[in-house]
Design a protein around this motif. Structure first.
Motif, PDB file in Angstrom:
ATOM      1  N   SER A 285       0.834  -1.212   0.000  1.00  0.00           N
ATOM      2  CA  SER A 285       0.000   0.000   0.000  1.00  0.00           C
ATOM      3  C   SER A 285       0.866   1.259   0.000  1.00  0.00           C
ATOM      4  CB  SER A 285      -0.930  -0.013   1.220  1.00  0.00           C
ATOM      5  OG  SER A 285      -0.191  -0.009   2.436  1.00  0.00           O
ATOM      6  N   THR A 286       2.003   1.205   0.695  1.00  0.00           N
ATOM      7  CA  THR A 286       2.927   2.333   0.689  1.00  0.00           C
ATOM      8  C   THR A 286       3.430   2.609  -0.722  1.00  0.00           C
ATOM      9  OG1 THR A 286       3.681   1.880   2.936  1.00  0.00           O
ATOM     10  CG2 THR A 286       5.133   3.183   1.559  1.00  0.00           C
ATOM     11  N   TYR A 287       3.787   1.554  -1.434  1.00  0.00           N
ATOM     12  CA  TYR A 287       4.340   1.706  -2.777  1.00  0.00           C
ATOM     13  C   TYR A 287       3.301   2.312  -3.723  1.00  0.00           C
ATOM     14  CZ  TYR A 287       7.629   0.524  -6.532  1.00  0.00           C
ATOM     15  OH  TYR A 287       8.532   0.574  -7.571  1.00  0.00           O
ATOM     16  N   ARG A 288       2.060   1.824  -3.634  1.00  0.00           N
ATOM     17  CA  ARG A 288       0.996   2.416  -4.452  1.00  0.00           C
ATOM     18  C   ARG A 288       0.846   3.899  -4.144  1.00  0.00           C
ATOM     19  NH1 ARG A 288      -1.817  -2.276  -2.636  1.00  0.00           N
ATOM     20  NH2 ARG A 288      -2.111  -3.858  -4.276  1.00  0.00           N
ATOM     21  N   ARG A 289       0.787   4.214  -2.848  1.00  0.00           N
ATOM     22  CA  ARG A 289       0.577   5.600  -2.430  1.00  0.00           C
ATOM     23  C   ARG A 289       1.757   6.483  -2.838  1.00  0.00           C
ATOM     24  NH1 ARG A 289      -0.728   4.323   2.185  1.00  0.00           N
ATOM     25  NH2 ARG A 289       1.147   4.749   3.412  1.00  0.00           N
ATOM     26  N   ALA A 290       2.963   5.932  -2.750  1.00  0.00           N
ATOM     27  CA  ALA A 290       4.147   6.706  -3.113  1.00  0.00           C
ATOM     28  C   ALA A 290       4.131   7.076  -4.592  1.00  0.00           C
ATOM     29  CB  ALA A 290       5.408   5.915  -2.777  1.00  0.00           C
ATOM     30  N   LEU A 291       3.774   6.142  -5.454  1.00  0.00           N
ATOM     31  CA  LEU A 291       3.743   6.435  -6.887  1.00  0.00           C
ATOM     32  C   LEU A 291       2.646   7.445  -7.217  1.00  0.00           C
ATOM     33  CD1 LEU A 291       4.400   2.868  -8.355  1.00  0.00           C
ATOM     34  CD2 LEU A 291       5.965   4.823  -8.345  1.00  0.00           C
ATOM     35  N   ARG A 292       1.483   7.314  -6.567  1.00  0.00           N
ATOM     36  CA  ARG A 292       0.422   8.313  -6.789  1.00  0.00           C
ATOM     37  C   ARG A 292       0.876   9.692  -6.334  1.00  0.00           C
ATOM     38  NH1 ARG A 292      -2.995   4.430  -4.337  1.00  0.00           N
ATOM     39  NH2 ARG A 292      -3.140   5.785  -2.473  1.00  0.00           N
ATOM     40  N   THR A 293       1.520   9.744  -5.174  1.00  0.00           N
ATOM     41  CA  THR A 293       1.997  11.026  -4.652  1.00  0.00           C
ATOM     42  C   THR A 293       3.050  11.626  -5.566  1.00  0.00           C
ATOM     43  OG1 THR A 293       1.584  10.302  -2.379  1.00  0.00           O
ATOM     44  CG2 THR A 293       3.087  12.156  -2.674  1.00  0.00           C
ATOM     45  N   ALA A 294       3.931  10.786  -6.104  1.00  0.00           N
ATOM     46  CA  ALA A 294       4.971  11.270  -7.012  1.00  0.00           C
ATOM     47  C   ALA A 294       4.361  11.920  -8.247  1.00  0.00           C
ATOM     48  CB  ALA A 294       5.894  10.121  -7.416  1.00  0.00           C
TER      49      ALA A 294
END
Length: 571
Positions: free
Chosen positions: A124-133
């Motif tokens: 979930s962190t990885y998904r959120r990180a890419l969206r935030t990027a």
């Protein structure tokens, strides 16, 4: 393809701090391996072949910062969490970003820090990180262009979002595969890339990072095609778009300079104001922050422009400008005839009539002794102001180009006389505004003989201006100062031309000066200590400043005898 014998349940479901730092280090290794490939893909807007180098430099800066954070926490008996490492990676990337692609990469790493929990990076962190990027990059760019690293990032985030897996490796694989498909499409999305027959260089670099995550988690990186470059790619500049790093459409194929600098002591609103102002001066505008707060926050600024001075000046009222870097995109190695020497009669622009490149010399006005040895060791010629005949000594130096560092040793009248004398001789000369020896050393540290005289002088003057300085002298008689009455023999801490403190002990005095200068921030303190400081006093002063400011680097050097007992510089 990767070996599938390991069950999904046995694959890592998260990365801790050690695993995240291991991924970042592996990214550096793979970017080094693919640097030449990525550089070769970088054919537009000019074939300067630096995207791979910029990405590698930026990732190395990120790892250096994270390794320092890990070591600092370990020294205190603690253990770094994934969030702390991720935040450090983002800060290091923003601080060390090179090129448009490096600036964008910094936001991807920053996004991981904003998304991570304290202990781990999971699916979930990885998904959120890419969206935030994606959000950070879209906001940072003046006019995002599809078919670039921006597109690859957005599609990778979409691929991760569409994956319902709970295993981090499966989400990472979905993101990487979606990014690879997007990269393949960039050739058809941008006319410049289609004519050259290549994929986007920045997007290729991002795919290296995405594939490295899969490798670290699953044991093997996905197989990718060879992103070859035709033997004779057609690289005619296009006025339609920037096909390398996701910046704004190019308004002019002849835009000459890439200007980058750091902005501190600002905020998001003023960063937005700067971004808007730069859009009127050039293209490929990117202004990104590191997510910090207060005076510790930093923004990386990037623009392609022909107006270097204005691109920097518009930021001066919006924060503190440091670390200015200018690259001549039409002559990145400095071989253009437009750089260099000019004769008094106006002929000989660039190399002289023999084809010889101009010789450039930095001359420092500094008393003989340990200080002169510091400047000489850094590559400068020195002239002792106490010997008299400063102008004749400077004019006697054999060089086509001179950069003069007065270091506070010359009066305004002497500087005016020196300037007049230099205008009457062959060659070019600049007298830089160094008001102290610590400012002179800061300027000399960024001296770049490979660039033009004006750009070299600009960068050195900026480094000097970014160095706050003070010095310590002994009162010659009783007097009333701005901070109270002093007696003959007291130690006076001078900031500029004003007395800022009165002390009797040399160590107390120099430490108090350093504390005063550091009250408005700083990363490096330089002490130049005179004859009043023996080895014990020098060590005590260094230890007290380091203990009082553990996040600040402190360096001390012997200055020898003289009227000034100590110099303090803060950068």
């Amino acid at each position: 393809m990767a070996q599938e014998s390991t069950s999904v349940e046995k694959r890592p479901s998260s990365l801790d701090a050690h695993g995240l730092l291991g991924w970042a280090r592996r990214c550096v290794e793979h970017l080094a391996t693919h640097r030449e490939e990525i550089n070769a893909l970088n054919v537009f807007p000019v074939p300067d072949s630096d995207t791979g180098t910029n990405l590698l430099y930026t990732m190395r800066a990120a790892v250096d910062r994270a390794e320092g954070e890990e070591a600092w926490i370990a020294e205190g008996g603690g253990s770094a969490g994934a969030r702390e490492i991720a935040v450090a990676l983002g800060h290091g990337a923003v601080h060390g970003a090179r090129g448009n692609s490096g600036v964008i990469l910094s936001q991807v790493l920053r996004a991981v820090g904003e998304a991570a929990t304290f202990t781990v990076v999971d699916a979930s962190t990885y998904r959120r990180a890419l969206r935030t990027a994606v959000t950070l990059v879209d906001h940072a760019l003046s006019d995002p262009v599809e078919g670039t690293i921006v597109t690859v990032l957005r599609e990778a985030a979409g691929g991760a979002g569409r994956s319902s897996a709970t295993s981090l490796v499966e989400v990472a694989r979905a993101a990487a595969d979606a990014g690879a498909e997007a990269l393949d499409r960039t050739t058809s999305q941008l006319p410049a890339l289609a004519r050259a027959g290549v994929v986007d260089a920045g997007g290729r670099g991002l795919l290296v990072l995405l594939d490295t995550m899969v490798e670290v988690l699953g044991g093997q990186a996905p197989e990718r095609p060879d992103y070859f470059v035709p033997e004779d790619p057609f690289t005619e500049p296009s006025a339609q778009c920037d096909g390398t790093d996701g910046g704004a459409p190019e308004s002019s194929a002849d835009t000459r300079y890439e200007v980058m600098y750091s902005l501190t002591h600002s905020d998001d609103a003023r960063a937005d104001e700067l971004r808007s102002a730069l859009r009127t001066l050039g293209d490929s505008v990117v202004v990104v922050g590191d997510g910090g707060t207060g005076d510790n926050a930093r923004w990386a600024v990037h623009v392609h422009t022909d107006d270097i001075g204005t691109a920097v000046e518009v930021a001066l009222s919006l924060g503190r400008v440091t670390e200015i870097r200018v690259t001549d995109m039409l002559d990145p190695v400095g071989g253009s005839p437009s750089t260099g020497h000019r004769r008094r009669d106006g002929s000989g622009e660039g190399a002289d009539r023999t084809g010889r490149e101009p010789e450039r010399t930095v001359v420092a006005i500094v008393p003989d002794g340990p200080l002169a040895e510091l400047f000489s060791g850094a590559g400068a010629r020195t002239v002792d102001p106490d010997e008299g005949g400063v102008i004749d000594a400077v004019l006697a130096l054999s060089a086509d180009e001179l950069l003069v560092l007065p270091n506070g040793e010359l009066s305004r009248a002497q500087i005016g006389a020196l300037d007049a004398a230099l205008r009457d001789v062959d060659g070019n000369a600049l007298i830089l505004p160094t008001g102290s020896v610590v400012q002179g050393l800061s300027a000399l540290a960024v001296h770049d003989p490979s660039t033009t005289l004006s750009l070299d002088g600009f960068g050195m003057a900026d480094a000097a201006a970014a160095t706050r300085h003070a010095h310590l002298v002994r009162a010659e008689h009783d007097a009333l100062t701005l901070v109270g009455r002093c007696a003959a023999g007291d130690l006076l801490g001078m900031v500029g031309h004003d007395v800022a403190l009165i002390e009797t002990d040399p160590v107390d005095a120099v430490c108090a000066l350093a504390d005063r200068l550091l009250s408005s921030g700083g990363e490096l303190v330089t002490l130049l200590l005179g004859a009043d400081y023996d080895d014990a006093a020098t060590q005590e002063a260094l230890t007290r400043i380091r203990d009082g400011h553990p996040d600040v680097e402190v360096a001390g050097y012997a200055a020898g005898p003289g009227r000034v007992l100590a110099h303090v510089g803060v950068e």
